[in-house]
Design a protein around this motif. Structure first.
Motif, mmCIF file in Angstrom:
data_model
loop_
_atom_site.group_PDB
_atom_site.id
_atom_site.type_symbol
_atom_site.label_atom_id
_atom_site.label_comp_id
_atom_site.label_asym_id
_atom_site.label_seq_id
_atom_site.Cartn_x
_atom_site.Cartn_y
_atom_site.Cartn_z
ATOM 1 N N LEU A 1 0.968 -0.962 0.180
ATOM 2 C CA LEU A 1 -0.143 -0.013 -0.288
ATOM 3 C C LEU A 1 0.630 1.405 -0.201
ATOM 4 O O LEU A 1 1.571 1.449 1.098
ATOM 5 C CB LEU A 1 -1.111 0.321 1.510
ATOM 6 C CG LEU A 1 -1.817 0.802 1.272
ATOM 7 C CD1 LEU A 1 -2.992 0.573 0.435
ATOM 8 C CD2 LEU A 1 -3.134 0.445 2.146
ATOM 9 N N ILE A 2 0.594 2.344 -0.949
ATOM 10 C CA ILE A 2 1.661 3.106 -0.986
ATOM 11 C C ILE A 2 1.184 4.321 -1.433
ATOM 12 O O ILE A 2 -0.001 4.262 -1.397
ATOM 13 C CB ILE A 2 2.736 2.906 -2.886
ATOM 14 C CG1 ILE A 2 3.495 1.754 -2.930
ATOM 15 C CG2 ILE A 2 3.666 3.986 -2.541
ATOM 16 C CD1 ILE A 2 4.472 1.271 -3.580
ATOM 17 N N LYS A 3 1.252 5.423 -0.338
ATOM 18 C CA LYS A 3 0.838 6.557 -0.038
ATOM 19 C C LYS A 3 0.979 7.626 -1.351
ATOM 20 O O LYS A 3 2.278 7.673 -2.082
ATOM 21 C CB LYS A 3 1.564 7.413 0.830
ATOM 22 C CG LYS A 3 0.699 8.600 1.294
ATOM 23 C CD LYS A 3 1.399 8.895 2.485
ATOM 24 C CE LYS A 3 0.267 10.255 3.616
ATOM 25 N NZ LYS A 3 0.967 11.561 3.033
ATOM 26 N N LEU A 4 -0.264 7.906 -2.019
ATOM 27 C CA LEU A 4 0.008 8.978 -3.131
ATOM 28 C C LEU A 4 0.387 9.932 -1.853
ATOM 29 O O LEU A 4 -0.004 10.452 -1.573
ATOM 30 C CB LEU A 4 -0.692 9.125 -3.945
ATOM 31 C CG LEU A 4 -1.936 7.843 -4.630
ATOM 32 C CD1 LEU A 4 -3.218 7.683 -4.825
ATOM 33 C CD2 LEU A 4 -0.976 7.219 -5.223
ATOM 34 N N ASN A 5 1.436 11.015 -3.001
ATOM 35 C CA ASN A 5 2.217 12.254 -2.119
ATOM 36 C C ASN A 5 1.405 13.107 -3.219
ATOM 37 O O ASN A 5 1.563 14.219 -2.975
ATOM 38 C CB ASN A 5 3.626 12.100 -2.105
ATOM 39 C CG ASN A 5 3.744 11.064 -0.699
ATOM 40 O OD1 ASN A 5 3.138 10.457 0.403
ATOM 41 N ND2 ASN A 5 4.677 10.180 -1.480
ATOM 42 N N THR A 6 2.249 13.079 -4.356
ATOM 43 C CA THR A 6 1.853 14.578 -5.660
ATOM 44 C C THR A 6 0.846 14.509 -5.892
ATOM 45 O O THR A 6 -0.434 15.463 -6.413
ATOM 46 C CB THR A 6 3.682 14.513 -6.214
ATOM 47 O OG1 THR A 6 4.254 14.305 -5.877
ATOM 48 C CG2 THR A 6 3.441 15.808 -7.575
ATOM 49 N N ILE A 7 1.018 13.709 -7.028
ATOM 50 C CA ILE A 7 -1.370 13.726 -7.673
ATOM 51 C C ILE A 7 -2.281 14.670 -6.646
ATOM 52 O O ILE A 7 -3.182 14.685 -7.309
ATOM 53 C CB ILE A 7 -0.989 12.656 -8.397
ATOM 54 C CG1 ILE A 7 -1.772 12.760 -9.538
ATOM 55 C CG2 ILE A 7 -1.658 11.495 -7.427
ATOM 56 C CD1 ILE A 7 -1.994 11.508 -10.389
ATOM 57 N N THR A 8 -1.906 14.102 -5.368
ATOM 58 C CA THR A 8 -3.130 14.715 -4.438
ATOM 59 C C THR A 8 -3.397 15.497 -3.633
ATOM 60 O O THR A 8 -3.737 15.794 -3.036
ATOM 61 C CB THR A 8 -3.862 13.159 -3.838
ATOM 62 O OG1 THR A 8 -2.260 13.026 -3.314
ATOM 63 C CG2 THR A 8 -4.063 12.140 -3.991
ATOM 64 N N SER A 9 -2.134 16.602 -4.159
ATOM 65 C CA SER A 9 -1.411 17.213 -3.237
ATOM 66 C C SER A 9 -2.701 18.558 -3.908
ATOM 67 O O SER A 9 -3.368 18.744 -4.101
ATOM 68 C CB SER A 9 -0.852 18.470 -3.820
ATOM 69 O OG SER A 9 0.072 18.283 -5.309
ATOM 70 N N GLY A 10 -3.097 19.222 -2.158
ATOM 71 C CA GLY A 10 -4.533 19.943 -2.751
ATOM 72 C C GLY A 10 -5.646 19.285 -2.121
ATOM 73 O O GLY A 10 -6.783 19.831 -1.946
ATOM 74 N N PHE A 11 -5.930 18.165 -2.052
ATOM 75 C CA PHE A 11 -7.191 16.817 -2.153
ATOM 76 C C PHE A 11 -6.630 17.041 -0.502
ATOM 77 O O PHE A 11 -6.656 16.863 0.173
ATOM 78 C CB PHE A 11 -6.730 15.095 -2.160
ATOM 79 C CG PHE A 11 -6.680 15.166 -3.991
ATOM 80 C CD1 PHE A 11 -6.338 16.847 -4.597
ATOM 81 C CD2 PHE A 11 -7.378 14.342 -4.251
ATOM 82 C CE1 PHE A 11 -6.466 15.951 -6.131
ATOM 83 C CE2 PHE A 11 -6.884 13.327 -5.987
ATOM 84 C CZ PHE A 11 -7.293 14.389 -6.844
ATOM 85 N N LYS B 1 -13.920 14.694 4.202
ATOM 86 C CA LYS B 1 -13.306 14.867 5.319
ATOM 87 C C LYS B 1 -11.642 15.060 5.469
ATOM 88 O O LYS B 1 -10.641 13.827 4.910
ATOM 89 C CB LYS B 1 -13.802 14.582 6.533
ATOM 90 C CG LYS B 1 -14.907 14.515 6.232
ATOM 91 C CD LYS B 1 -16.123 14.391 7.137
ATOM 92 C CE LYS B 1 -15.788 13.129 8.444
ATOM 93 N NZ LYS B 1 -16.237 11.799 7.662
ATOM 94 N N PRO B 2 -11.025 15.694 6.039
ATOM 95 C CA PRO B 2 -9.864 15.587 5.780
ATOM 96 C C PRO B 2 -8.987 14.266 7.304
ATOM 97 O O PRO B 2 -8.166 14.062 6.670
ATOM 98 C CB PRO B 2 -9.409 17.216 6.784
ATOM 99 C CG PRO B 2 -10.405 17.934 7.034
ATOM 100 C CD PRO B 2 -11.678 17.119 6.861
ATOM 101 N N SER B 3 -9.996 14.286 7.739
ATOM 102 C CA SER B 3 -9.931 12.941 8.779
ATOM 103 C C SER B 3 -9.178 11.457 8.485
ATOM 104 O O SER B 3 -9.287 10.173 8.232
ATOM 105 C CB SER B 3 -10.453 12.748 9.907
ATOM 106 O OG SER B 3 -11.360 12.358 9.651
ATOM 107 N N ASP B 4 -10.018 11.394 6.740
ATOM 108 C CA ASP B 4 -10.240 9.989 5.657
ATOM 109 C C ASP B 4 -9.259 9.756 4.855
ATOM 110 O O ASP B 4 -7.712 10.151 5.378
ATOM 111 C CB ASP B 4 -11.755 11.080 4.647
ATOM 112 C CG ASP B 4 -12.962 10.483 5.035
ATOM 113 O OD1 ASP B 4 -13.281 10.643 6.474
ATOM 114 O OD2 ASP B 4 -13.677 11.487 4.347
ATOM 115 N N LYS B 5 -9.586 8.109 4.998
ATOM 116 C CA LYS B 5 -8.507 7.525 5.068
ATOM 117 C C LYS B 5 -9.318 6.369 4.154
ATOM 118 O O LYS B 5 -9.439 6.219 4.073
ATOM 119 C CB LYS B 5 -7.560 6.543 6.265
ATOM 120 C CG LYS B 5 -6.453 5.901 5.638
ATOM 121 C CD LYS B 5 -5.795 5.510 7.004
ATOM 122 C CE LYS B 5 -4.650 6.046 7.453
ATOM 123 N NZ LYS B 5 -3.694 5.763 9.011
ATOM 124 N N VAL B 6 -8.721 7.375 2.788
ATOM 125 C CA VAL B 6 -8.888 6.339 0.883
ATOM 126 C C VAL B 6 -7.906 5.859 0.799
ATOM 127 O O VAL B 6 -6.746 5.933 -0.062
ATOM 128 C CB VAL B 6 -8.679 7.966 -0.006
ATOM 129 C CG1 VAL B 6 -10.147 7.237 -1.092
ATOM 130 C CG2 VAL B 6 -9.936 8.846 1.074
#
Ligand code: PMP
Length: 345
Positions: free
Chosen positions: A20-30, A299-304
């Motif tokens: 499971l790899i965190k998405l860092n750049t493509i989701t910036s501002g999400f 929401k900010p606390s969501d883990k998707v």
């Protein structure tokens, strides 16, 4: 760097337990935290390794398959590759009935993996004896002790993901996952993961990704197959013109549709921003995630968690070819600068 000193008895021991790899750049501002379940880390480079191994081992447990027996399926895609790989290691014959629309590259790849390939005419009706469905059925009858995987109508497809992908995601997120976004083709991946996750926490929201030109979203909403929804589209492996029984529609909260062009560009964007070289449907799933973010789903606390089903190398002559993208008109639809190549003379 990751240390891995394991030695394996064969390649099948590497199926599953994908990262499971965190998405860092493509989701910036999400809004929220986003992780990709990257199925290209399976040895056959897709999520289909899981179902091929599970269905074949279940047939072995039931005593249906004996060494030297035959495994049959109608696919030129990831499932065919995975079945061929499992068949080599376990000593089965693998016969794949594919459509004449399949690229020569794909047919060569399956032959290289030891499969016997029957190329069937594409433009005949499903009940024509020459169609790949009918050819597969006939071969299944002719080969005693054979199994027909039939992934769209086989509940063991869902079961494979219920037993492996679902528990992996639950464990990898420490039980904190709030949303799952996954493509639906046979529906095995999304339904199997959902079944496991909803047993742990029924509030987890499960969102299916469908293509324009496919009947799945409308069927989910109305429980009717609307023929008017059906028209050709380019994304392979996502959506359908029939209702697969491998999908449990009650386990999916909603569907979202994505376009061919945006999904193709988003796949390229994942590769160039996250360094993950992924396939067309990974782009579709990520495109759905972008749309959901814009709609204010999170929401900010969501883990998707978003599932990326396969590897980009299978799409070199498609979404990763500027020529193909131009031929489809995808370069005009969205103005994204092309990668520059400098030919030194
Ligand atoms: N992506 C790709 C590339 C696939 O081949 C498939 C399988 N048709 C899917 C996504 C969808 O997975 P599932 O069949 O489990 O719904």
């Amino acid at each position: 760097m990751k240390k891995n000193n394991h030695v394996y008895d064969n390649v099948l021991q590497l199926i599953g337990s994908t990262p499971l790899i965190k998405l860092n750049t493509i989701t910036s501002g999400f809004i929220g935290e986003f992780y990709a379940k990257v199925e290209a880390f399976n040895p056959g480079h897709s999520s289909k390794d899981r179902i091929a191994l599970h269905i074949i081992e279940e047939a072995e447990r039931q005593g249906i398959l004996k060494p030297g027996d035959t495994i049959i399926e109608t696919t030129s895609g990831n499932t065919g590759f995975s079945i061929a790989m499992v068949s080599i290691i376990k000593g089965y014959q693998c016969i794949l009935a594919v459509s004449s629309k399949s690229s020569a590259d794909k047919i060569d790849m399956l032959k290289s993996m030891g499969a016997k390939v029957h190329v069937c005419p594409a433009h005949v009706k499903a009940d024509d004896p020459r169609s790949y469905y009918e050819v597969a059925k006939r071969l299944h009858k002719e080969h005693e002790g054979s199994i027909y995987i039939n992934q769209y109508f086989n509940k063991l497809n869902l079961d494979a993901h219920y037993k492996s992908t679902g528990p992996e995601i639950w464990e990898q997120t420490g039980g904190e996952i709030t949303h799952l976004v996954a493509c639906s083709g046979t529906g095995g991946t999304i339904s199997g993961i959902s079944k496991y996750l909803k047993e742990q926490n029924p509030n987890i929201k499960i969102i299916g990704v469908d293509a324009y030109g496919s009947v799945l979203k409308k069927f989910h909403e109305t429980r009717e197959l609307d023929e008017k929804e059906i028209y050709p589209y380019r994304i392979e492996g996502l959506g359908k013109n029939l209702i697969p029984t491998a999908t449990d529609f009650d386990l999916i909260d909603k569907f979202i549709k994505v376009t061919d062009a945006e999904s193709a560009h988003t796949a390229r964007e994942i590769s160039s921003t996250e360094g993950l070289f992924v396939g067309y449907t990974s782009g579709a799933a990520m495109q759905a995630l972008k749309q959901l973010n814009e709609e204010g789903e999170f929401k900010p606390s969501d883990k998707v968690v978003v599932v990326f089903p396969d590897h980009g190398s299978r799409y070199m002559s498609k979404i990763y070819s500027d020529k193909w993208m131009e031929e489809q008109g995808f370069m005009d639809e969205i103005a994204i600068p092309k990668a520059k190549i400098n030919y030194v003379k």
